[in-house]
Design a protein around this motif. Sequence first.
Motif, PDB file in Angstrom:
ATOM      1  N   GLU A  85       0.823  -1.207   0.000  1.00  0.00           N
ATOM      2  CA  GLU A  85       0.000   0.000   0.000  1.00  0.00           C
ATOM      3  C   GLU A  85       0.859   1.260   0.000  1.00  0.00           C
ATOM      4  O   GLU A  85       0.527   2.261  -0.669  1.00  0.00           O
ATOM      5  CB  GLU A  85      -0.915  -0.008   1.232  1.00  0.00           C
ATOM      6  N   ARG A  86       1.963   1.232   0.730  1.00  0.00           N
ATOM      7  CA  ARG A  86       2.805   2.421   0.874  1.00  0.00           C
ATOM      8  C   ARG A  86       3.893   2.522  -0.188  1.00  0.00           C
ATOM      9  O   ARG A  86       4.600   3.541  -0.252  1.00  0.00           O
ATOM     10  CB  ARG A  86       3.440   2.447   2.270  1.00  0.00           C
ATOM     11  N   TRP A  87       4.047   1.497  -1.010  1.00  0.00           N
ATOM     12  CA  TRP A  87       5.104   1.485  -2.011  1.00  0.00           C
ATOM     13  C   TRP A  87       5.015   2.677  -2.977  1.00  0.00           C
ATOM     14  O   TRP A  87       6.052   3.315  -3.260  1.00  0.00           O
ATOM     15  CB  TRP A  87       5.097   0.157  -2.749  1.00  0.00           C
ATOM     16  N   PRO A  88       3.864   3.043  -3.510  1.00  0.00           N
ATOM     17  CA  PRO A  88       3.829   4.214  -4.402  1.00  0.00           C
ATOM     18  C   PRO A  88       4.330   5.494  -3.735  1.00  0.00           C
ATOM     19  O   PRO A  88       4.942   6.344  -4.400  1.00  0.00           O
ATOM     20  CB  PRO A  88       2.345   4.315  -4.775  1.00  0.00           C
ATOM     21  N   MET A  89       4.074   5.648  -2.442  1.00  0.00           N
ATOM     22  CA  MET A  89       4.557   6.813  -1.719  1.00  0.00           C
ATOM     23  C   MET A  89       6.086   6.818  -1.688  1.00  0.00           C
ATOM     24  O   MET A  89       6.720   7.864  -1.886  1.00  0.00           O
ATOM     25  CB  MET A  89       3.979   6.812  -0.301  1.00  0.00           C
ATOM     26  N   VAL A  90       6.681   5.655  -1.457  1.00  0.00           N
ATOM     27  CA  VAL A  90       8.137   5.545  -1.431  1.00  0.00           C
ATOM     28  C   VAL A  90       8.723   5.829  -2.811  1.00  0.00           C
ATOM     29  O   VAL A  90       9.707   6.572  -2.948  1.00  0.00           O
ATOM     30  CB  VAL A  90       8.564   4.147  -0.949  1.00  0.00           C
ATOM     31  N   LYS A  91       8.144   5.251  -3.858  1.00  0.00           N
ATOM     32  CA  LYS A  91       8.663   5.455  -5.210  1.00  0.00           C
ATOM     33  C   LYS A  91       8.664   6.932  -5.591  1.00  0.00           C
ATOM     34  O   LYS A  91       9.656   7.446  -6.124  1.00  0.00           O
ATOM     35  CB  LYS A  91       7.840   4.652  -6.223  1.00  0.00           C
ATOM     36  N   ALA A  92       7.585   7.608  -5.327  1.00  0.00           N
ATOM     37  CA  ALA A  92       7.510   9.025  -5.673  1.00  0.00           C
ATOM     38  C   ALA A  92       8.541   9.842  -4.901  1.00  0.00           C
ATOM     39  O   ALA A  92       9.191  10.745  -5.453  1.00  0.00           O
ATOM     40  CB  ALA A  92       6.101   9.550  -5.399  1.00  0.00           C
ATOM     41  N   ALA A  93       8.707   9.504  -3.624  1.00  0.00           N
ATOM     42  CA  ALA A  93       9.642  10.253  -2.785  1.00  0.00           C
ATOM     43  C   ALA A  93      11.089  10.056  -3.240  1.00  0.00           C
ATOM     44  O   ALA A  93      11.849  11.020  -3.360  1.00  0.00           O
ATOM     45  CB  ALA A  93       9.476   9.834  -1.330  1.00  0.00           C
ATOM     46  N   LEU A  94      11.483   8.820  -3.493  1.00  0.00           N
ATOM     47  CA  LEU A  94      12.879   8.587  -3.875  1.00  0.00           C
ATOM     48  C   LEU A  94      13.176   9.085  -5.281  1.00  0.00           C
ATOM     49  O   LEU A  94      14.304   9.510  -5.568  1.00  0.00           O
ATOM     50  CB  LEU A  94      13.235   7.105  -3.741  1.00  0.00           C
ATOM     51  N   ASP A  95      12.212   9.069  -6.164  1.00  0.00           N
ATOM     52  CA  ASP A  95      12.431   9.672  -7.475  1.00  0.00           C
ATOM     53  C   ASP A  95      12.619  11.189  -7.352  1.00  0.00           C
ATOM     54  O   ASP A  95      13.418  11.788  -8.090  1.00  0.00           O
ATOM     55  CB  ASP A  95      11.288   9.332  -8.430  1.00  0.00           C
ATOM     56  N   TYR A  96      11.896  11.811  -6.423  1.00  0.00           N
ATOM     57  CA  TYR A  96      12.124  13.230  -6.137  1.00  0.00           C
ATOM     58  C   TYR A  96      13.562  13.445  -5.662  1.00  0.00           C
ATOM     59  O   TYR A  96      14.246  14.377  -6.104  1.00  0.00           O
ATOM     60  CB  TYR A  96      11.143  13.693  -5.059  1.00  0.00           C
ATOM     61  N   VAL A  97      14.032  12.562  -4.791  1.00  0.00           N
ATOM     62  CA  VAL A  97      15.367  12.694  -4.215  1.00  0.00           C
ATOM     63  C   VAL A  97      16.445  12.578  -5.292  1.00  0.00           C
ATOM     64  O   VAL A  97      17.342  13.426  -5.386  1.00  0.00           O
ATOM     65  CB  VAL A  97      15.584  11.636  -3.120  1.00  0.00           C
ATOM     66  N   VAL A  98      16.399  11.522  -6.097  1.00  0.00           N
ATOM     67  CA  VAL A  98      17.469  11.334  -7.085  1.00  0.00           C
ATOM     68  C   VAL A  98      17.420  12.419  -8.159  1.00  0.00           C
ATOM     69  O   VAL A  98      18.432  12.682  -8.825  1.00  0.00           O
ATOM     70  CB  VAL A  98      17.434   9.920  -7.708  1.00  0.00           C
ATOM     71  N   GLY A  99      16.284  13.060  -8.318  1.00  0.00           N
ATOM     72  CA  GLY A  99      16.203  14.185  -9.237  1.00  0.00           C
ATOM     73  C   GLY A  99      16.988  15.392  -8.766  1.00  0.00           C
ATOM     74  O   GLY A  99      17.186  16.344  -9.538  1.00  0.00           O
ATOM     75  N   LEU A 100      17.455  15.374  -7.520  1.00  0.00           N
ATOM     76  CA  LEU A 100      18.256  16.467  -6.968  1.00  0.00           C
ATOM     77  C   LEU A 100      19.738  16.112  -6.868  1.00  0.00           C
ATOM     78  O   LEU A 100      20.509  16.846  -6.247  1.00  0.00           O
ATOM     79  CB  LEU A 100      17.722  16.853  -5.582  1.00  0.00           C
ATOM     80  N   GLN A 101      20.149  15.007  -7.489  1.00  0.00           N
ATOM     81  CA  GLN A 101      21.557  14.605  -7.452  1.00  0.00           C
ATOM     82  C   GLN A 101      22.359  15.373  -8.510  1.00  0.00           C
ATOM     83  O   GLN A 101      21.925  15.521  -9.656  1.00  0.00           O
ATOM     84  CB  GLN A 101      21.701  13.105  -7.680  1.00  0.00           C
ATOM     85  N   THR A 102      23.520  15.843  -8.107  1.00  0.00           N
ATOM     86  CA  THR A 102      24.384  16.558  -9.038  1.00  0.00           C
ATOM     87  C   THR A 102      25.194  15.571  -9.866  1.00  0.00           C
ATOM     88  O   THR A 102      25.264  14.377  -9.572  1.00  0.00           O
ATOM     89  CB  THR A 102      25.365  17.473  -8.286  1.00  0.00           C
ATOM     90  N   GLU A 103      25.844  16.097 -10.879  1.00  0.00           N
ATOM     91  CA  GLU A 103      26.690  15.254 -11.727  1.00  0.00           C
ATOM     92  C   GLU A 103      27.810  14.614 -10.922  1.00  0.00           C
ATOM     93  O   GLU A 103      28.228  13.490 -11.189  1.00  0.00           O
ATOM     94  CB  GLU A 103      27.264  16.092 -12.869  1.00  0.00           C
ATOM     95  N   ARG A 104      28.292  15.335  -9.897  1.00  0.00           N
ATOM     96  CA  ARG A 104      29.370  14.821  -9.060  1.00  0.00           C
ATOM     97  C   ARG A 104      28.887  13.706  -8.131  1.00  0.00           C
ATOM     98  O   ARG A 104      29.656  12.819  -7.764  1.00  0.00           O
ATOM     99  CB  ARG A 104      29.947  15.977  -8.254  1.00  0.00           C
ATOM    100  N   GLY A 105      27.622  13.735  -7.701  1.00  0.00           N
ATOM    101  CA  GLY A 105      27.096  12.657  -6.876  1.00  0.00           C
ATOM    102  C   GLY A 105      26.399  13.068  -5.605  1.00  0.00           C
ATOM    103  O   GLY A 105      25.582  12.314  -5.081  1.00  0.00           O
ATOM    104  N   GLU A 106      26.703  14.261  -5.070  1.00  0.00           N
ATOM    105  CA  GLU A 106      25.975  14.697  -3.885  1.00  0.00           C
ATOM    106  C   GLU A 106      24.548  15.086  -4.262  1.00  0.00           C
ATOM    107  O   GLU A 106      24.249  15.335  -5.432  1.00  0.00           O
ATOM    108  CB  GLU A 106      26.688  15.860  -3.172  1.00  0.00           C
ATOM    109  N   ILE A 107      23.681  15.136  -3.280  1.00  0.00           N
ATOM    110  CA  ILE A 107      22.275  15.469  -3.495  1.00  0.00           C
ATOM    111  C   ILE A 107      21.975  16.762  -2.753  1.00  0.00           C
ATOM    112  O   ILE A 107      22.175  16.836  -1.530  1.00  0.00           O
ATOM    113  CB  ILE A 107      21.360  14.318  -3.037  1.00  0.00           C
ATOM    114  N   VAL A 108      21.545  17.772  -3.476  1.00  0.00           N
ATOM    115  CA  VAL A 108      21.333  19.080  -2.848  1.00  0.00           C
ATOM    116  C   VAL A 108      20.175  18.993  -1.856  1.00  0.00           C
ATOM    117  O   VAL A 108      19.316  18.122  -1.946  1.00  0.00           O
ATOM    118  CB  VAL A 108      21.101  20.195  -3.891  1.00  0.00           C
TER     119      VAL A 108
END
Length: 346
Positions: A110-133
Amino acid sequence: MIGRDKIVQTAQSIAAIQQDDGGIPWPEGHVDAWNHIECLMAMSVAGLDEPVRRGYDYLAAHQRDDGSWPMKLVDGVAVERGGESNHAAYIAAGVWHHHLVTGDQAFTKERWPMVKAALDYVVGLQTERGEIVWERDARGRASSYALLTGCSSIHQGLRCGVLLADHLGDPQPHWELAADRLAHVLSAHPEAFADKSRFSMDWYYPVLGGAVRGAQAFELLDREWPTFVVPGLGIRCVSDQPWVTGAETCELVLALDALGDRERAVRLFADMQHLRHEDGSYWTGWQFANHKHFPYERSGYTAAAVVLAADALQGLSGGAALFRAVAAPSVTPSDPDLCGCTPART
């Protein structure tokens, strides 16, 4: 060590501050997703199923279309609308922990879609170098810098997300790649992050979040041990103030336990018990020069950290090993002179 009855009492002190809408606030009244999730994890350990479910319902109700949560909510209304990356990432740790504790497959799905959306938001903030703003602001603009503590927590969230995805048969290889890249930056390029070194969290969080383990982790912890650890009381929140805090002390306990350093973990956990209140809650901190509780409050997130540390040390639930199990693989050398990367800053 404290017994299970006292651990349950502490978890009940968290349930006692839960609001009618399911949110678990800071003492001053706002809710943020990270501390809210930490409190849900603690109540899961104690078997407080109903408040935990209400807490996850609260998260579902306030997650935004981009997968994030507002930085601060008061009475269900966003008062700070930016979305922090580490807040979003921690939902994966919470849901995976809940699954380990309860084995409730229906809840996990039931909670899996919530996790998927959240982590996709997170990796969308990763820089080319690798840190996440650290955030995307209310207008949707990504921050220009990253935080070491936040990225260390994100690393744990990504690793938990990968485990959760594999368990559900829905692999997310881009999360694993993001975690590997982030682990390397955390391990070898501390210059990539804003300088918050006066805070103890920046000291131990790379270990707690799993990016740094083994000999490098022991070296890291030993280097600043005299700076932050106050024997008999716990650890300082910041290096330049005579102030120990319970949540930071218990997080260091979890980091030490993850390294197998049980002796120091047990000792620190015992040292911070002076913050326990008779009702099972915990004072946030102690100003040991003035001999006063500071701030004069008992916080849910401190109680939550105590429960999670007690669980790790005593094996009370199926989630006891959560922090041990998120170690990064050795994907690249930790020595920046050997890895071949361009330094983050010169």
